[in-house]
Design an enzyme around this catalytic site. Structure first.
Site, short mmCIF file in Angstrom:
data_model
loop_
_atom_site.label_atom_id
_atom_site.label_comp_id
_atom_site.label_asym_id
_atom_site.label_seq_id
_atom_site.Cartn_x
_atom_site.Cartn_y
_atom_site.Cartn_z
CE LYS A 234 -4.18 1.22 3.38
NZ LYS A 234 -3.06 1.90 3.59
NE ARG A 308 -0.37 12.20 1.61
CZ ARG A 308 1.09 11.66 1.57
NH1 ARG A 308 2.00 12.37 0.84
NH2 ARG A 308 1.39 10.65 2.53
#
Length: 455
Positions: A234, A308
């Site tokens: 990120k 996920r």
């Protein structure tokens, strides 16, 4: 009972609350109230002024509510009033009763683990007909979740999250088990893969409570204790609040604490995959393929879509038990924030009654949720040329929906399933809700469980 509440007091000071619409009429009732008008009181949100008697001493306090849209506006009084015991005076229905008691306790919350701050010593007499123990229990578990999220990642890794679950389990007589090491590698390969880049070993934490033959309810909470993004790292701005990426786990624990404290008639199971998504030579790579617990293979299209992955293995485990209700809670996508903002978390389910109940109860307890569609037309975005699934959908839109569809591939046997994509964070301070961690949807979910399993 929370120390911010009092069971009764003969010398309690009245606390009035007035909207800007009603302020003029309320102030005109006697000369002392008219004096407040001369001092500039208009009922604007956040105004808090003493109301003197004829001798000049304080006979009451008055709080401005503005348009009266904030059910927890009375939290400001708990934050600002001097030490003493107070009781509700003239307060509109929108922020009276249970809302007033919960708001008051919310106003006492501070996170002072690293910087000591003075705590309020003001107390509120419990409004008539309100269960102070229940309100205290709700607040206690909200604060647990806030504290867990607010603790920085250097002090809240997988081991520390496990310790928090262990403490909660111990306080309610629940059973706790932890799967880590070689057993995790073998049986929960996606959880192991996400945590492989960190020296802080990943694990699956399980809490079980309640009588075995009761209706089965399972909570799955995303426990990414810090998310660097992995090798698809990120930008620095994107990492600033990533200590909150275990907010789904914190929220699940808050709901569990409320349910166990009320002794709801259910067999509760909580699963928390706890990992740190780090950058190292052992971290998973874009293009890697892993076989999930369910048997589906997953290509890693982006290492920053890690939540996920860990949820997939935990959901597969939870689903195999065929629970009556399966709930997963996760700080999963930025797309959810773009769609509904930080204050109205979206949820996804195919169960129409469950959806209607969540919308209704979220409104009733002032813990709003909003349903987004599990649009099957986007299923093909999950395809991979080399595996059964790709964790990075080949589509630039509807990221919250495609993430929910990915998770749904790991749920088949549960009678009912719902996925919540929460921020676990407050970015705009309001009374009783300082900037920082928050257990979004915890009160709505507890209201659902209480309605269904509370007898």
């Amino acid at each position: 009972m929370h120390p911010g509440l009092a069971s009764g007091a003969t010398a309690a000071i009245p606390l009035h609350a007035v909207t800007s619409h009603d302020a003029r009429a309320w102030l005109a009732k006697d000369s002392q109230k008219r004096l407040l008008s001369e001092l500039g009181f208009t009922g604007a949100a956040g105004q808090l002024m003493p109301l003197p008697n004829a001798k000049g001493t304080i006979r009451a306090w008055v709080l401005g509510l503005g348009e009266g849209k904030d059910a927890f506006a009375l939290a400001l009084a708990a934050e600002k009033l001097p030490a003493g015991t107070y009781k509700l005076g003239d307060v509109p229905d929108c922020c009276g009763g249970a809302n007033a008691a919960l708001a008051w306790i919310m106003g006492t919350y501070i996170f002072d683990r690293y910087k000591k701050k003075p705590r309020t010593k003001a107390r509120l007499v419990i409004p008539q007909g309100i269960d102070g123990g229940e309100i205290s229990r709700i607040a206690q578990n909200l604060f647990l979740a806030r504290d867990l999220v607010n603790v920085p990642a250097n002090d809240m890794g997988p081991a520390e999250l496990e310790a928090a679950v262990r403490s909660l389990a111990r306080s309610h007589g629940a059973k706790l088990s932890v799967i880590a090491g070689a057993e995790l590698d073998k049986n929960y390969p996606l959880i192991a893969a996400v945590g492989a880049g960190s020296p802080r070993s990943p694990r699956l934490i399980e809490l079980v409570w309640g009588r075995p033959n009761a209706p089965r309810v399972t909570l799955v909470g995303k426990g990414v204790c810090f998310d660097s993004g992995g090798l698809d790292i990120k930008p620095s701005a994107g990492m600033l609040t990533m200590k909150k990426d275990m907010g789904g786990a914190a929220c699940a624990l808050a709901v569990a604490g409320m349910a166990m404290g009320t002794k709801l008639d259910m067999r509760l199971r909580v699963l928390i995959p706890a990992v740190e998504n780090s950058v190292s030579g052992t971290a998973m790579r874009p293009g890697d393929v892993f076989k999930s617990r369910k048997g589906l293979t997953v290509e890693i299209g982006n290492t920053d879509a890690e939540g996920r992955l860990i949820l997939a293995d935990a959901l597969a485990d939870a689903d195999a038990e065929k629970p009556e209700l399966l709930i997963d809670i996760a700080t999963l996508t930025g797309a959810a924030r773009s769609a509904t903002g930080m204050e109205v978390p979206p949820f996804f389910t195919d169960d129409e009654k469950l959806a209607a109940d969540l919308m209704r109860l979220g409104t009733e307890v002032q813990d709003p949720l909003w349903r987004l569609p599990l649009w099957r037309g986007y299923e093909d975005t999950l395809t991979s040329r080399v595996a059964d699934l790709n964790n990075n959908p080949a589509y630039n839109y509807a990221g919250a929906i495609t993430a929910a569809l990915f998770l749904n591939r790991f749920v088949e046997k549960a009678k009912s399933w719902v996925h919540l994509d929460i921020p676990a964070w407050i970015d705009r301070p309001k009374p009783g809700r300082p900037v920082g961690g928050e257990a979004n949807a915890a009160r709505a979910l507890y209201a659902l469980l209480k309605e269904r399993y509370g007898g």
